[in-house]
Design a protein around this motif. Structure first.
Motif, PDB file in Angstrom:
ATOM      1  N   THR A 259       0.825  -1.210   0.000  1.00 39.66           N
ATOM      2  CA  THR A 259       0.000   0.000   0.000  1.00 39.66           C
ATOM      3  C   THR A 259       0.857   1.257   0.000  1.00 39.66           C
ATOM      4  O   THR A 259       0.590   2.207  -0.747  1.00 39.66           O
ATOM      5  N   ALA A 260       1.894   1.270   0.826  1.00 39.50           N
ATOM      6  CA  ALA A 260       2.692   2.485   0.997  1.00 39.50           C
ATOM      7  C   ALA A 260       3.682   2.720  -0.132  1.00 39.50           C
ATOM      8  O   ALA A 260       4.021   3.865  -0.430  1.00 39.50           O
ATOM      9  N   THR A 261       4.150   1.650  -0.767  1.00 40.28           N
ATOM     10  CA  THR A 261       5.197   1.816  -1.785  1.00 40.28           C
ATOM     11  C   THR A 261       4.700   1.593  -3.203  1.00 40.28           C
ATOM     12  O   THR A 261       5.493   1.574  -4.146  1.00 40.28           O
ATOM     13  N   PHE A 262       3.399   1.433  -3.370  1.00 37.59           N
ATOM     14  CA  PHE A 262       2.803   1.202  -4.689  1.00 37.59           C
ATOM     15  C   PHE A 262       3.217   2.290  -5.671  1.00 37.59           C
ATOM     16  O   PHE A 262       3.133   3.487  -5.384  1.00 37.59           O
ATOM     17  N   GLN A 263       3.682   1.864  -6.843  1.00 42.14           N
ATOM     18  CA  GLN A 263       3.963   2.787  -7.948  1.00 42.14           C
ATOM     19  C   GLN A 263       3.352   2.183  -9.199  1.00 42.14           C
ATOM     20  O   GLN A 263       3.836   1.173  -9.704  1.00 42.14           O
ATOM     21  N   ASN A 306       5.894   5.865   6.697  1.00 48.08           N
ATOM     22  CA  ASN A 306       6.943   6.885   6.680  1.00 48.08           C
ATOM     23  C   ASN A 306       7.504   7.148   8.070  1.00 48.08           C
ATOM     24  O   ASN A 306       8.709   7.369   8.241  1.00 48.08           O
ATOM     25  N   ALA A 307       6.628   7.119   9.078  1.00 51.03           N
ATOM     26  CA  ALA A 307       7.080   7.353  10.450  1.00 51.03           C
ATOM     27  C   ALA A 307       8.008   6.235  10.926  1.00 51.03           C
ATOM     28  O   ALA A 307       9.015   6.486  11.597  1.00 51.03           O
ATOM     29  N   LYS A 308       7.683   4.993  10.548  1.00 51.26           N
ATOM     30  CA  LYS A 308       8.484   3.846  10.991  1.00 51.26           C
ATOM     31  C   LYS A 308       9.781   3.709  10.208  1.00 51.26           C
ATOM     32  O   LYS A 308      10.786   3.229  10.733  1.00 51.26           O
ATOM     33  N   ASN A 309       9.749   4.107   8.944  1.00 45.97           N
ATOM     34  CA  ASN A 309      10.895   3.880   8.067  1.00 45.97           C
ATOM     35  C   ASN A 309      11.628   5.156   7.669  1.00 45.97           C
ATOM     36  O   ASN A 309      12.483   5.128   6.776  1.00 45.97           O
ATOM     37  N   LYS A 310      11.281   6.251   8.322  1.00 47.01           N
ATOM     38  CA  LYS A 310      11.875   7.551   8.011  1.00 47.01           C
ATOM     39  C   LYS A 310      11.744   7.875   6.524  1.00 47.01           C
ATOM     40  O   LYS A 310      12.697   8.230   5.836  1.00 47.01           O
ATOM     41  N   GLY A 311      10.518   7.701   6.025  1.00 50.85           N
ATOM     42  CA  GLY A 311      10.233   7.963   4.622  1.00 50.85           C
ATOM     43  C   GLY A 311      10.237   6.690   3.811  1.00 50.85           C
ATOM     44  O   GLY A 311      10.222   5.582   4.343  1.00 50.85           O
TER      45      GLY A 311
END
Length: 657
Positions: A259-263, A306-311
């Motif tokens: 979900t977060a990295t979908f491109q 982003n909060a967990k992985n610093k972006g």
């Protein structure tokens, strides 16, 4: 004490209970009685192109919503009434003593015309009308206003206008109860609609009878059936309804990394069972899933990631939320341009290109009629072969057969087949392709479909016409073995991988060993007793060059759909007689042989009733080409002609165009 409101809630593009601003507004009136209705509009039954798969999806959504309404109040359901809203609603106002009419705003061209008439009729009857936006992230009219009164032609324009409008509202919860309806008697005569012209006659194998009785054949306001529509059963495995939509969304969100990295441009167009994208677009179209619900639940996952992985999360326009911005862009353009948006003629933002098989235009209204002129028998044959997956290019044919069978294909598959039909092979009017997608898509959204075809034909939104999709090199990037082709073009299932995208290169002994010979035009399933697959209908490299030169000429001439020379037909004088397309002579009458064509049900393909996604707006380039030369989004240098997959350097054109 004033009597309590008697509210008629008109469901249309919002077949859900969750996050419905219009539904909330209706219930906030604290009505004494509440009627949730659906008007069985003959415009969609007869005048819009709708195949079996999309009909089934609609009926799924209606049935699911009706069951959900009954759970909230056992006396309630979705009351489907078989008549046009323009004639039905005034009668309901009187018969049921309605005080308020509430519905979700719709900025489609036909919907605008219909709703303006309904509002006037309601006002005449003394009925108050409440309209709320809920179909898009932003109100399309507000987008246009904040864009300086211009149609939104790029993602950057949508983002800039959105910042002026303000933050996207959070979704609102579904209601926990609804009031019971009052009297549901229909003590009035039905206004039966005219069935001609019936653009869906091509779909019907039986008699269309959905208007036999106002409340349906059982008198229970039930959801119609495909049988009533005279349409065969759907083949799509994809089904509709709010319940399924929310379950599918939850499943997607459970994979937080996806979900977060979908491109979107990085997803595989050749993936199937399962596909590589969300397939939530048809739910967006029918409103069984709220776009705000999708946006914020995805955005919450992105923020957490982003909060967990610093972006590291993807960003618009290629991210999941970015896909909704493309959708809003097209809705904003349509909201401004109205009927003109759906055609080249009269459209001030659509470049004029002398395509083959151009639409017939009503001389009085300047609107397209649904028919087209056959200026070239060869182009007509190419169009039919493209539509039914018989081009002789396995990647193109597989995608078109999946479209027809399932009602959905990946956005890059859409890009490929659209480019092939228009500027990358056939040089056929984008309006022909848009009509086929309208017919077969389960997620057909008029604004998005029209906008995407203008983008992909480089008629508007996007101008890099020298970049074309190769039907051979492109699919190899994600499917070297050809599994996708083997699934949807089964006659090639036993071909060696080295020939799967170019079967005409296989030696005849290899063809026979694979049980299929490359011969003919696909009109016959067998040749000399052996299964057959057609030869390529043209030399792709040669046709690509012809198309590129044709687009270059059209851009040089510089006409748009509302130019006087386009409107009066004198555009021909600006093109050489031997240019690609119907360019002979100096006026409109010179270039037509007088033939008019309406699509007929002529062909059959393995896997009958084959079907496309409407969330395909996620192209890597953010485009933004328009009449004023304004560009939006990422700036890219022109890298020379080539294909989007392999950047082949073409030689000089072999034909004067």
């Amino acid at each position: 004490m004033a009597p309590k409101p008697r509210v008629l809630y008109w469901f249309r593009t919002d077949l859900r209970l969750h996050d419905s601003p219009a539904l909330k507004a209706a219930l906030d009136l604290s009505p004494e009685h509440f009627w949730p209705i659906w008007c069985w509009d003959p415009h969609y039954v007869y005048r819009a192109r709708v195949g079996p798969n999309r009909w089934q999806y609609l009926l799924d959504c209606q049935s699911d919503l009706s069951a959900s309404l009954t759970k909230l109040n056992p006396k309630s359901k979705l009351f489907v009434i078989r008549e046009a809203p323009q004639t039905l609603l005034p009668k309901l106002f009187k018969a049921w003593k309605i005080t308020h009419l509430v519905f979700e705003k719709d900025t489609d061209a036909y919907a605008r015309t219909r709703d303006d008439e309904v509002v006037k009729l309601a006002e005449k009857a003394g009925v108050k009308v409440v309209v709320k936006m809920g179909r898009t992230l932003y109100d399309p009219d507000e987008l246009v206003e904040k864009n300086g009164g211009k149609p939104t032609m790029s993602i950057s324009q949508v983002e800039a206008a959105g910042r002026k409008i303000g933050a996207i509202a959070r979704p609102i919860p579904a209601p926990k109860r609804i009031p019971a309806p009052g009297d549901t008697k229909l003590d009035f005569d039905q206004d039966r609609p005219a069935s001609e012209p019936d653009f869906n006659a091509i779909q019907r194998s039986g008699q269309e009878s959905s208007y036999e009785k106002l409340a349906g054949p059982k008198g229970d306001f039930g959801v119609p059936t495909l049988s009533e529509l005279g349409i065969d059963e759907a083949n799509t495995p994809h089904r509709g309804g709010e319940t399924r939509a929310l379950e599918a969304l939850a499943s997607i969100l459970s994979n937080k990394t996806y979900t977060a990295t979908f491109q979107k441009p990085q997803t595989a167009p050749t993936a199937f069972s399962p596909q590589s994208t969300t397939l939530l677009s048809p739910h967006m179209h029918f409103g069984s899933l709220s776009c705000r619900e999708f946006y914020w639940r995805v955005q919450d996952v992105v923020d957490e990631y982003n909060a967990k992985n610093k972006g590291g999360a993807s960003k618009p326009p290629t991210s999941l939320t970015g896909q909704l911005l493309f959708r809003d862009m097209y809705f904003g353009a349509q909201a401004k341009l109205g009927w003109s948006f759906g055609q080249t003629v009269t459209n001030p933002n659509c470049r004029f290109v002398p395509w083959h098989l151009r639409s017939k235009v009503d001389p009085k209204t300047k609107l397209i009629t649904g028919d087209y002129e056959v200026d070239s028998e060869e182009a007509e044959q190419w169009f039919q072969r493209w539509k039914y997956g018989r081009t002789g290019f396995p990647w193109i044919d597989a995608a078109m057969r999946q479209l027809r069978e399932e009602g959905w294909i990946h956005h890059l598959a859409r890009h490929a087949v659209a480019c092939f039909l228009t500027r990358g092979g056939c040089y056929i009017d984008w309006e022909r392709g848009a009509e086929v997608f309208e017919e077969w898509l389960i997620d057909h959204e008029s604004a998005c479909n029209i906008g995407n075809w203008q983008w992909l034909s480089c008629s508007a939104f996007y101008a890099q016409f020298y970049r074309c999709y190769s039907p051979i090199a492109f699919p190899k990037k994600t499917d070297k073995e050809g599994a996708f082709v083997r699934r949807f073009v089964p006659e090639l299932k036993d071909f060696p991988a080295k020939y799967i995208y170019e079967p005409w290169k296989a030696p005849i002994q290899d063809q026979k060993k694979a049980g299929c010979v490359i011969k003919g035009d696909g009109s016959h399933k067998e040749v000399d007793g052996i299964r057959a697959y057609p030869k390529p209908m043209f030399d792709f490299n040669e046709r690509r060059e012809i198309c590129i030169q044709g687009l270059k000429n059209a851009y040089h001439v510089g006409l748009y759909g509302n130019d006087k020379k386009v409107l009066d037909g004198s555009w021909r004088a600006l093109f050489d007689d031997d240019a690609e397309g119907p360019t002979e002579g100096t006026n409109e009458a010179d270039g037509t042989n007088g033939k008019v064509h309406r699509i007929k049900k002529d062909f059959d393909v393995d896997g009958d009733n084959m079907g496309v996604d409407e969330e395909e707006g996620g192209a890597a380039d953010t485009g933004g080409d328009n009449k004023d030369g304004e560009r939006g989004g990422n700036k890219r240098k022109r890298g020379g002609k080539g294909t989007l997959d392999s950047f082949i350097s073409p030689g000089k054109s072999r034909k004067k165009v």
